[in-house]
Design a protein around this motif. Structure first.
Motif, PDB file in Angstrom:
ATOM      1  N   ALA A   6       0.345   1.216   4.010  1.00  0.00           N
ATOM      2  CA  ALA A   6       1.095   2.236   3.427  1.00  0.00           C
ATOM      3  C   ALA A   6       1.587   2.515   2.962  1.00  0.00           C
ATOM      4  O   ALA A   6       2.029   1.504   2.512  1.00  0.00           O
ATOM      5  N   THR A  57       7.227   7.477  -2.736  1.00  0.00           N
ATOM      6  CA  THR A  57       6.350   6.454  -0.668  1.00  0.00           C
ATOM      7  C   THR A  57       6.643   7.432  -0.333  1.00  0.00           C
ATOM      8  O   THR A  57       5.339   7.530   0.200  1.00  0.00           O
ATOM      9  N   ARG A  61       3.617   9.355   2.052  1.00  0.00           N
ATOM     10  CA  ARG A  61       2.976   8.807   3.368  1.00  0.00           C
ATOM     11  C   ARG A  61       3.366  10.463   4.243  1.00  0.00           C
ATOM     12  O   ARG A  61       2.609   9.526   5.410  1.00  0.00           O
ATOM     13  N   THR A  78      -4.142   9.807   5.047  1.00  0.00           N
ATOM     14  CA  THR A  78      -3.942   8.957   5.156  1.00  0.00           C
ATOM     15  C   THR A  78      -3.736   8.555   3.718  1.00  0.00           C
ATOM     16  O   THR A  78      -4.678   7.875   3.909  1.00  0.00           O
TER      17      THR A  78
END
Length: 187
Positions: A6, A57, A61, A78
């Protein structure tokens, strides 16, 4: 060994260097409709700030959530980064379904490898690693596209089992069966 993870602040410095590499090759201009291009236009001026980068970030996600992406006219996705230690090597987006645009041009999976990390098998490794993830999401097959001029990406898609369907405009369209995958090459 490189892995898909991730998006994380851990690779901040390397990420900035990678985005500078993309910009140096012309990415981020108004005509660049890729995720990298859009994000360079929207965030490059502020990514250096650790707080902004942390928000960025977290935002990436959050794309798995329909409530987040729906207002942007995106599908749930994703977002994953391909990293080795603290070194950012590339990115991959696994879209959970197709809308009309993605069915024609974008596909289920998009990926980019930073210029200085190309020609090392990273794109093939990323795409292969994403196929079981797609299968786990209930996708029996995925559409992956590339520009007609992108021979390297075409070879990656074919190496991962891509079956050519057709050309639409400047895009080649391939389907990959997520249930039957070619054996991984051993090093």
């Amino acid at each position: 060994m490189p892995q898909l993870i991730a998006p994380t602040t851990r690779v901040h410095t390397s990420f900035l260097a990678a985005m500078a590499e993309f910009q140096a090759e012309g990415r981020g201009g108004a005509e660049d409709g890729s995720a990298v291009g859009r994000e360079i236009r929207d965030y490059a001026a502020d990514w250096h700030d650790p707080a902004v980068f942390a928000e960025y970030t977290a935002w990436l996600r959050s794309f798995v959530d329909e409530e987040v992406v729906g207002p942007m006219a995106y599908v749930p996705c994703t977002n994953l980064w391909f990293v080795e230690g603290d070194t950012y090597l590339g990115r991959l987006g696994l879209r959970h379904r197709l809308n009309d645009f993605l069915h024609e041009y974008g596909g289920h999976i998009g990926y980019d490898v930073r210029p200085t990390a190309r020609r090392r098998g990273h794109a093939t490794t990323m795409l292969r690693a994403a196929l079981p993830m797609a299968r786990a999401r209930g996708l029996d097959s995925v559409l992956v596209t590339c520009d007609t001029t992108n021979t390297a990406s075409r070879k990656v898609i074919e190496a991962c089992g891509g079956i050519f369907e057709d050309r639409r405009g400047e895009k080649l369209r391939y389907w990959i069966d997520t249930q039957r995958q070619p054996a991984h090459e051993h090093s």
